[in-house]
Design a protein around this motif. Structure first.
Motif, PDB file in Angstrom:
ATOM      1  N   SER A  69      -1.505  46.031 -24.577  1.00 27.14           N
ATOM      2  CA  SER A  69      -2.436  44.926 -24.292  1.00 27.14           C
ATOM      3  C   SER A  69      -1.627  43.711 -23.834  1.00 27.14           C
ATOM      4  O   SER A  69      -0.413  43.638 -24.075  1.00 27.14           O
ATOM      5  CB  SER A  69      -3.233  44.581 -25.545  1.00 27.14           C
ATOM      6  N   ALA A  70      -2.322  42.748 -23.222  1.00 28.17           N
ATOM      7  CA  ALA A  70      -1.642  41.529 -22.751  1.00 28.17           C
ATOM      8  C   ALA A  70      -0.977  40.817 -23.926  1.00 28.17           C
ATOM      9  O   ALA A  70       0.150  40.315 -23.800  1.00 28.17           O
ATOM     10  CB  ALA A  70      -2.643  40.613 -22.062  1.00 28.17           C
ATOM     11  N   GLN A  71      -1.653  40.794 -25.044  1.00 27.62           N
ATOM     12  CA  GLN A  71      -1.117  40.111 -26.232  1.00 27.62           C
ATOM     13  C   GLN A  71       0.165  40.788 -26.735  1.00 27.62           C
ATOM     14  O   GLN A  71       1.110  40.116 -27.133  1.00 27.62           O
ATOM     15  CB  GLN A  71      -2.182  40.129 -27.323  1.00 27.62           C
ATOM     16  N   GLU A  72       0.175  42.118 -26.685  1.00 25.19           N
ATOM     17  CA  GLU A  72       1.358  42.872 -27.150  1.00 25.19           C
ATOM     18  C   GLU A  72       2.579  42.662 -26.255  1.00 25.19           C
ATOM     19  O   GLU A  72       3.718  42.818 -26.700  1.00 25.19           O
ATOM     20  CB  GLU A  72       1.035  44.377 -27.209  1.00 25.19           C
ATOM     21  N   MET A 102      -4.850  40.739 -11.980  1.00 20.59           N
ATOM     22  CA  MET A 102      -4.390  39.451 -12.516  1.00 20.59           C
ATOM     23  C   MET A 102      -5.522  38.724 -13.226  1.00 20.59           C
ATOM     24  O   MET A 102      -5.327  38.125 -14.290  1.00 20.59           O
ATOM     25  CB  MET A 102      -3.832  38.563 -11.389  1.00 20.59           C
ATOM     26  N   LYS A 103      -6.713  38.786 -12.633  1.00 21.11           N
ATOM     27  CA  LYS A 103      -7.872  38.142 -13.270  1.00 21.11           C
ATOM     28  C   LYS A 103      -8.144  38.770 -14.635  1.00 21.11           C
ATOM     29  O   LYS A 103      -8.433  38.063 -15.606  1.00 21.11           O
ATOM     30  CB  LYS A 103      -9.115  38.292 -12.381  1.00 21.11           C
ATOM     31  N   ALA A 108      -7.998  38.293 -20.569  1.00 19.16           N
ATOM     32  CA  ALA A 108      -7.652  38.767 -21.919  1.00 19.16           C
ATOM     33  C   ALA A 108      -6.890  37.696 -22.713  1.00 19.16           C
ATOM     34  O   ALA A 108      -6.997  37.637 -23.941  1.00 19.16           O
ATOM     35  CB  ALA A 108      -6.815  40.035 -21.807  1.00 19.16           C
ATOM     36  N   LEU A 109      -6.114  36.853 -22.000  1.00 17.97           N
ATOM     37  CA  LEU A 109      -5.309  35.830 -22.689  1.00 17.97           C
ATOM     38  C   LEU A 109      -6.059  34.496 -22.858  1.00 17.97           C
ATOM     39  O   LEU A 109      -5.648  33.647 -23.658  1.00 17.97           O
ATOM     40  CB  LEU A 109      -4.009  35.585 -21.911  1.00 17.97           C
ATOM     41  N   HIS A 110      -7.111  34.348 -22.103  1.00 15.62           N
ATOM     42  CA  HIS A 110      -7.887  33.107 -22.059  1.00 15.62           C
ATOM     43  C   HIS A 110      -8.222  32.517 -23.430  1.00 15.62           C
ATOM     44  O   HIS A 110      -7.960  31.327 -23.670  1.00 15.62           O
ATOM     45  CB  HIS A 110      -9.178  33.380 -21.272  1.00 15.62           C
ATOM     46  N   PRO A 111      -8.758  33.301 -24.357  1.00 13.22           N
ATOM     47  CA  PRO A 111      -9.180  32.692 -25.635  1.00 13.22           C
ATOM     48  C   PRO A 111      -8.006  32.300 -26.544  1.00 13.22           C
ATOM     49  O   PRO A 111      -8.208  31.567 -27.519  1.00 13.22           O
ATOM     50  CB  PRO A 111     -10.013  33.793 -26.304  1.00 13.22           C
ATOM     51  N   ILE A 116      -2.547  28.357 -19.458  1.00 13.82           N
ATOM     52  CA  ILE A 116      -1.877  29.538 -18.900  1.00 13.82           C
ATOM     53  C   ILE A 116      -1.301  29.087 -17.553  1.00 13.82           C
ATOM     54  O   ILE A 116      -2.043  28.612 -16.685  1.00 13.82           O
ATOM     55  CB  ILE A 116      -2.853  30.719 -18.717  1.00 13.82           C
ATOM     56  N   ILE A 117       0.015  29.205 -17.430  1.00 20.37           N
ATOM     57  CA  ILE A 117       0.663  28.747 -16.187  1.00 20.37           C
ATOM     58  C   ILE A 117       1.270  29.967 -15.482  1.00 20.37           C
ATOM     59  O   ILE A 117       2.064  30.702 -16.086  1.00 20.37           O
ATOM     60  CB  ILE A 117       1.763  27.697 -16.483  1.00 20.37           C
ATOM     61  N   ILE A 118       0.875  30.161 -14.235  1.00 20.28           N
ATOM     62  CA  ILE A 118       1.323  31.344 -13.483  1.00 20.28           C
ATOM     63  C   ILE A 118       2.387  30.923 -12.463  1.00 20.28           C
ATOM     64  O   ILE A 118       2.159  30.022 -11.651  1.00 20.28           O
ATOM     65  CB  ILE A 118       0.135  32.013 -12.760  1.00 20.28           C
TER      66      ILE A 118
END
Lengths: 271, 91
Positions: A69-72, A102-103, A108-111, A116-118
């Motif tokens: 997952s993105a968090q992992e 990417m969206k 998934a990381l939004h909350p 968030i800086i890309i």
């Protein structure tokens, strides 16, 4: 819910990754929970600038391919405990990720984050489109030189076509040399603002400490030039909605000479 | 003569910032009209290129009262855009 910012430029080598690392650290220092994403697949550097290259286990590609997952996949910064990195792969290509991927990753990381800086790759091809797809605000990094400004203007046109209005695009003027400006040998911040017709959110001085910081893997705002750290703090506060005149950046830039000399006289020998 | 040259050389040299600003404005002005939001597919252009050429020649010829033979229309591709170049000699 996070504010999603893409840092882009068009021309390579203008300091996008340095801006992402230092802005991320500054926002984290101010108490925000920040995630920086390296979208420069194949030519990644953000982990190196942050000094986290040995801690990366999973990458953006692993998240896109559903391995983790993105968090992992996130790596926590050593000094700034509320700064996280989503690194990318060096052995992949930009075509392996789509704007929709990417969206989904950002969603998934939004909350979990305030910001968030890309970090966008140079150029206007697929990698650029991937990086800007989930963003609501674009920071266009440029130096006060013709090739960088010409490419920045091209990027502004492309961003407009992708739906960014002028309030959603801001300029970071990097590697500013006040002595050259004073001598009439470099474009001023007003020249850049008027030609690009966009708001400038930061004037960052050309500074040797940035190179030293990159050598050490510690962003300059955490262990370096105080003037540059103050400029990045001004940028961060402006992004948070505070009104700070651009003169305050220039004051940091201009007072740098003698103050830096004095500070260096007493501090350099420690490191 | 060299004596007068001493004074004329003291003319204020243009700073590179001024040159850069002029060049930047020129670069951006050239590009801005190209930044259009509506893009016509290339295939559509290729199908109609001869008709476009004829219409431009007729319009220029009628407007400036010159013979159609003196109006040259060419298509060139620059950075992925088709550029229409119309050439007419005015006396």
């Amino acid at each position: 819910m996070a504010k999603v910012i893409v840092v882009t430029s068009g021309k390579g080598g203008v300091g996008k990754t340095t801006v992402v690392a230092n802005l991320g650290c500054t926002l984290a220092k101010l108490g925000d929970k920040v995630c920086v994403i390296d979208a420069d697949i194949g030519l990644k550097n953000l982990d190196v600038v942050l000094g986290l290259e040995n801690r990366v286990v999973h990458t953006l590609l692993d998240v896109v391919n559903g391995k983790v997952s993105a968090q992992e996949a996130l790596v926590k910064h050593k000094q700034q405990r509320n700064l996280y990195l989503l690194a990318t792969s060096q052995v992949a290509t930009k075509e392996m990720v789509s704007p929709e991927d990417m969206k989904a990753v950002v969603k998934a990381l939004h909350p979990l984050f305030d910001y968030i800086i890309i970090d966008s790759p140079a150029g206007i091809e697929r990698g650029f489109r991937n990086a800007v797809a989930p963003a609501e605000l674009a920071l266009i990094v440029t130096t006060p030189e013709l090739p960088a400004l010409s490419d920045a203007d091209r990027v502004v046109g492309l961003l407009e076509n992708l739906g960014f209005d002028e309030k959603a695009m801001k300029v970071v003027l990097n590697r500013f040399k006040p002595k050259m400006v004073k001598a009439g040998e470099m474009l001023t911040e007003q020249d850049v603002a008027s030609t690009l017709a966009l708001e400038i959110v930061g004037v960052i001085p050309d500074c040797e400490d940035v190179i030293i910081a990159t050598n050490k893997g510690i962003p300059v705002v955490l262990n370096g030039d105080l003037g540059v750290a103050r400029v990045f703090e001004n940028v961060a506060r402006r992004l948070k909605g505070e009104t700070i005149p651009l003169d305050q950046d220039l004051a940091q830039v201009q007072e740098k000479g003698f103050l830096t000399f004095l500070r260096n006289l007493f501090t350099r020998k420690r490191s | 003569m060299w004596f007068f040259g001493l004074f004329s050389r003291k003319k204020k040299r243009e700073k590179s910032r001024d040159t850069a600003y002029k060049r930047l404005e020129a670069i951006l002005e050239r590009r801005r009209p190209v930044s259009v939001t509506e893009i016509v597919p290339k295939a559509e252009f290729e199908e109609n290129s001869e008709k476009i050429k004829e219409k431009i020649i007729t319009w220029v010829s009628d407007t400036f009262k010159v013979s159609p033979e003196r109006v040259k229309v060419e298509f060139e591709e620059h950075n992925g855009y088709i550029v229409i170049i119309t050439n007419v000699t005015f006396e």
